[in-house]
Write a protein that holds these residues in place. Structure first.
Motif, PDB file in Angstrom:
ATOM      1  N   UNK A  44       0.945  -1.242  -0.122  1.00 22.54           N
ATOM      2  CA  UNK A  44      -0.005  -0.207  -0.088  1.00 22.54           C
ATOM      3  C   UNK A  44       0.701   1.339  -0.112  1.00 22.54           C
ATOM      4  N   UNK A  45       0.477   2.473  -0.549  1.00 19.88           N
ATOM      5  CA  UNK A  45       1.223   3.449  -0.615  1.00 19.88           C
ATOM      6  C   UNK A  45       0.552   4.472   0.226  1.00 19.88           C
ATOM      7  N   UNK A  46       1.356   5.629   0.420  1.00 19.31           N
ATOM      8  CA  UNK A  46       1.084   6.675   1.154  1.00 19.31           C
ATOM      9  C   UNK A  46      -0.219   7.063   1.027  1.00 19.31           C
ATOM     10  N   UNK A  47      -0.591   7.455  -0.092  1.00 15.02           N
ATOM     11  CA  UNK A  47      -1.872   8.362  -0.593  1.00 15.02           C
ATOM     12  C   UNK A  47      -2.964   7.367  -0.015  1.00 15.02           C
ATOM     13  N   UNK A  75      -6.816   0.174  12.884  1.00 12.57           N
ATOM     14  CA  UNK A  75      -6.649  -1.178  12.588  1.00 12.57           C
ATOM     15  C   UNK A  75      -7.629  -1.887  11.778  1.00 12.57           C
ATOM     16  N   UNK A  76      -8.958  -1.133  11.757  1.00 10.01           N
ATOM     17  CA  UNK A  76     -10.034  -1.753  10.747  1.00 10.01           C
ATOM     18  C   UNK A  76      -9.595  -1.332   9.266  1.00 10.01           C
ATOM     19  N   UNK A  77      -8.711  -0.656   9.001  1.00 12.78           N
ATOM     20  CA  UNK A  77      -8.223  -0.212   7.610  1.00 12.78           C
ATOM     21  C   UNK A  77      -7.765  -1.329   7.038  1.00 12.78           C
ATOM     22  N   UNK A  78      -8.066  -1.635   5.816  1.00 12.98           N
ATOM     23  CA  UNK A  78      -7.600  -2.877   5.023  1.00 12.98           C
ATOM     24  C   UNK A  78      -5.895  -2.748   4.833  1.00 12.98           C
ATOM     25  N   UNK A  79      -5.473  -3.810   4.825  1.00 12.30           N
ATOM     26  CA  UNK A  79      -4.054  -3.956   4.985  1.00 12.30           C
ATOM     27  C   UNK A  79      -3.087  -3.645   6.090  1.00 12.30           C
ATOM     28  N   UNK A  80      -3.882  -3.296   7.175  1.00  9.53           N
ATOM     29  CA  UNK A  80      -3.086  -2.770   8.523  1.00  9.53           C
ATOM     30  C   UNK A  80      -3.199  -4.129   9.432  1.00  9.53           C
ATOM     31  N   UNK A 107     -11.104 -17.036  -0.612  1.00 13.30           N
ATOM     32  CA  UNK A 107     -12.740 -16.796  -1.036  1.00 13.30           C
ATOM     33  C   UNK A 107     -13.049 -15.774  -1.968  1.00 13.30           C
ATOM     34  N   UNK A 108     -11.961 -15.527  -2.633  1.00 11.31           N
ATOM     35  CA  UNK A 108     -12.040 -14.357  -3.838  1.00 11.31           C
ATOM     36  C   UNK A 108     -11.983 -12.906  -3.433  1.00 11.31           C
ATOM     37  N   UNK A 109     -12.576 -12.577  -2.419  1.00 13.27           N
ATOM     38  CA  UNK A 109     -12.610 -11.380  -1.902  1.00 13.27           C
ATOM     39  C   UNK A 109     -11.520 -10.835  -0.835  1.00 13.27           C
ATOM     40  N   UNK A 110     -10.702 -11.882  -0.180  1.00 12.76           N
ATOM     41  CA  UNK A 110      -9.961 -11.713   0.989  1.00 12.76           C
ATOM     42  C   UNK A 110      -8.535 -12.332   0.395  1.00 12.76           C
ATOM     43  N   UNK A 124      -6.648  -1.871  -3.177  1.00 10.64           N
ATOM     44  CA  UNK A 124      -5.411  -2.447  -3.410  1.00 10.64           C
ATOM     45  C   UNK A 124      -5.390  -3.697  -4.142  1.00 10.64           C
ATOM     46  N   UNK A 125      -4.691  -3.866  -5.380  1.00 11.97           N
ATOM     47  CA  UNK A 125      -4.701  -5.345  -5.936  1.00 11.97           C
ATOM     48  C   UNK A 125      -3.692  -6.092  -5.164  1.00 11.97           C
TER      49      UNK A 125
END
Length: 241
Positions: A44-47, A75-80, A107-110, A124-125
């Motif tokens: 993930x990037x800073x933006x 902590x609920x933010x994706x990727x953290x 399961x496709x989405x995670x 984020x891909x």
């Protein structure tokens, strides 16, 4: 806590214990002017992170901001995977971030982290080349662990597990090299995999491009379904009838 953070805390304590503590608090409790983001980030990037973290501090003031609550929300933010939040003078908050490490799609989405815990990856891909795993809710660690046990067995055959599925009723199936599906079933998995390895080395490996799926759910044999055919052929004798 860092030395800088300790000095900041001591300074605040001395000021607030002195005369005019309430007035000083009001003077110091100004809107947050700056948010810094720290940590080693690979995916993930800073933006992206600023767009996710900025709403969390909107309307907050420097002294009144509830840092434990901000940490939980961040902590609920994706990727953290982990977050630490600290005040910094003047009127700044520092977010120290630990990024999730993706090891498989789920399961496709995670995605799954190394502990088998799922996390959402959008927008984020995910990185390419991850194995594709699936299973019932709460089975991520089990499916990932079994995948890791299977990998050396299929590596020895020159094969890659591209997909692994645990069905709701406990049956397993997997896909090899983005092609052949293997129906492993629920029980006697070690014996069934041994039969598959023997059959693959003796015959099936040379015909892999023609195989639609292999069914190992027989007492002794291996059954094969070929592309363009509706019947399955027994590659070895079995007692299934």
């Amino acid at each position: 806590m860092s030395k800088r953070g300790s000095l900041t805390g001591l300074l605040l304590l001395l000021i607030l214990l002195g005369a005019g503590g309430r007035a000083l608090w009001t003077w110091l409790d100004r809107p947050i002017e700056r948010v810094s983001i720290r940590g080693e980030l690979s995916h993930v990037n800073a933006d992206y992170l600023r767009s996710q973290l900025a709403p969390l501090v909107q309307g907050e003031t420097w002294l009144s901001a509830d840092l434990p609550a901000l940490r939980r929300r961040a902590r609920a933010v994706n990727w953290l995977a982990e977050v630490r939040v600290a005040r910094e003078w003047p009127y700044a908050l520092a977010f120290e971030l630990v990024e999730q490490v993706p090891v498989a799609r789920w399961n496709d989405d995670y995605l799954l982290n190394p502990e088998g815990e799922p996390f959402a990856f959008a927008p984020v891909l995910p990185p390419p080349g991850l194995p594709d795993l699936a299973g019932p809710v709460g089975s991520g660690a089990e499916v990932l662990a079994y995948h890791d046990r299977l990998v050396p067995r299929f590596d020895a055959l020159g094969l890659t597990i591209s997909q692994l599925r645990l069905e709701p009723r406990g049956a397993w199936r997997l896909q090899l090299d983005d092609g052949v599906w293997v129906m492993l079933g629920r029980s006697d998995r070690e014996a069934r995999l041994a039969r598959l390895g023997a059959a693959w080395q003796r015959q099936l490996g040379q015909q892999a491009e023609h195989i639609r799926y292999i069914d190992l759910r027989y007492p002794n044999g291996v059954a094969v379904a070929w592309h363009g055919e509706t019947e399955i052929e027994e590659a070895e004798n079995d007692d299934a009838g």
